[in-house]
Design an enzyme around this catalytic site. Sequence first.
Site, short mmCIF file in Angstrom:
data_model
loop_
_atom_site.label_atom_id
_atom_site.label_comp_id
_atom_site.label_asym_id
_atom_site.label_seq_id
_atom_site.Cartn_x
_atom_site.Cartn_y
_atom_site.Cartn_z
N ASP A 125 0.84 -1.20 0.00
CA ASP A 125 0.00 0.00 0.00
C ASP A 125 0.88 1.25 0.00
O ASP A 125 1.99 1.24 0.53
CB ASP A 125 -0.90 -0.04 1.25
CG ASP A 125 -2.10 0.89 1.12
OD1 ASP A 125 -2.28 1.49 0.04
OD2 ASP A 125 -2.85 1.02 2.10
N HIS B 161 2.77 3.18 -8.95
CA HIS B 161 2.53 1.77 -9.25
C HIS B 161 3.72 1.16 -9.99
O HIS B 161 4.10 0.02 -9.74
CB HIS B 161 1.25 1.61 -10.08
CG HIS B 161 0.00 2.04 -9.36
ND1 HIS B 161 -0.26 1.67 -8.05
CD2 HIS B 161 -1.06 2.80 -9.75
CE1 HIS B 161 -1.43 2.19 -7.68
NE2 HIS B 161 -1.92 2.88 -8.69
N LEU C 35 10.66 -20.69 -4.77
CA LEU C 35 9.65 -19.80 -4.18
C LEU C 35 8.37 -19.76 -5.00
O LEU C 35 8.42 -19.67 -6.23
CB LEU C 35 10.23 -18.37 -4.10
CG LEU C 35 9.25 -17.31 -3.62
CD1 LEU C 35 9.18 -17.29 -2.10
CD2 LEU C 35 9.62 -15.92 -4.13
C1 FPP Z 1 -2.14 0.26 -3.23
O1 FPP Z 1 -1.63 1.55 -3.21
C2 FPP Z 1 -1.58 -0.44 -4.37
C3 FPP Z 1 -2.30 -0.95 -5.38
C4 FPP Z 1 -3.77 -0.89 -5.46
C5 FPP Z 1 -1.64 -1.58 -6.53
C6 FPP Z 1 -0.43 -2.36 -6.18
C7 FPP Z 1 0.25 -2.75 -7.41
C8 FPP Z 1 1.58 -2.85 -7.53
C9 FPP Z 1 2.51 -2.65 -6.41
C10 FPP Z 1 2.17 -3.27 -8.82
C11 FPP Z 1 1.48 -4.47 -9.39
C12 FPP Z 1 2.37 -5.18 -10.27
C13 FPP Z 1 2.24 -6.46 -10.65
C14 FPP Z 1 3.31 -7.07 -11.40
C15 FPP Z 1 1.09 -7.29 -10.32
P1 FPP Z 1 -2.61 2.78 -3.44
O2 FPP Z 1 -2.65 3.06 -4.90
O3 FPP Z 1 -3.92 2.49 -2.82
O4 FPP Z 1 -1.83 3.90 -2.68
P2 FPP Z 1 -2.47 5.08 -1.81
O5 FPP Z 1 -3.26 4.45 -0.70
O6 FPP Z 1 -1.27 5.81 -1.32
O7 FPP Z 1 -3.31 5.89 -2.75
#
Ligand code: FPP
Length: 259
Positions: free
Chosen positions: A39, A56, A150
């Site tokens: 997050d 992201h 893994l």
């Molecule tokens: C939450 O942060 C994160 C997500 C909803 C997306 C997570 C995705 C990735 C880390 C990359 C995915 C990659 C692959 C290869 C599957 P947020 O956007 O809710 O952050 P915020 O709470 O600060 O707005």
Amino acid sequence: MKAIWKRWFNKDASANIDDNSKAELKNLDIPEHVAIIMDGNGRWAKSRMLPRAAGHSEGMKVIRRITKFANEVGVKALTLYAFSTENWKRPEKEVNYLMKLPVEFLDTFLPELIEENVRVNIMGEIDGLPNHTRAAVEKAMKDTAHNDGLLLNLAFNYGSRAEMLLGVKQLMEDVKKGKVATDDITEELFSSYLMTDGIRDPDLLIRTSGEIRLSNFMLWQLAYTEFWFTDVLWPDFTEKDFMEAIKVYQARSRRYGGL
Ligand code: FPP
């Protein structure tokens, strides 16, 4: 790539970890299954006046580094919450970007993952994904199916309540068909109807960015898991943070309700 983005990329956080520290960790009780709620990508980007997509994208690179590290220290399964069934509510542009990330991730890193004997699994409703995303994840699962290192378990289009409902419906079908008797329904049997069938419950759950909630993630499987929360935003999460979480885990005593 825009110049402003470049400044934040190509960090080599693993440089902070020496081989002695890794070896020290290896000799101790390593959690076999680590689950992470990644997050804070949006806040990371916002604080740098970058588009959310930049957060992201950086988060995707952290996935690669942490997967490598987890494999090196002997974690057997790493489950990462990458896209929840609730994330479809985000603006279309962001959803489209998130749907492209597995494609980019696998285009870039699949050969390395294969070389490192990592098995990729997608935990979620694959049928609900756009064709390009679905094709990429299915190829990754097929190409790594025989690896026994893994397990990289990417929770994508995943929601724990939906998973449980699906499991209940399938179980009821099997009861109707006479394959399962109601009296035979145990916790173990129900677990086998979930998307984690064959994967042990997480030993350690990490959530980044200071949020203290589960957000519909593995509600059944986390019953006896140790939780570790950190204020670090996912794009800033390093091997050092991961190591700290494991050390805290090692210092805890798990009693599973006993004494
Ligand atoms: C939450 O942060 C994160 C997500 C909803 C997306 C997570 C995705 C990735 C880390 C990359 C995915 C990659 C692959 C290869 C599957 P947020 O956007 O809710 O952050 P915020 O709470 O600060 O707005």
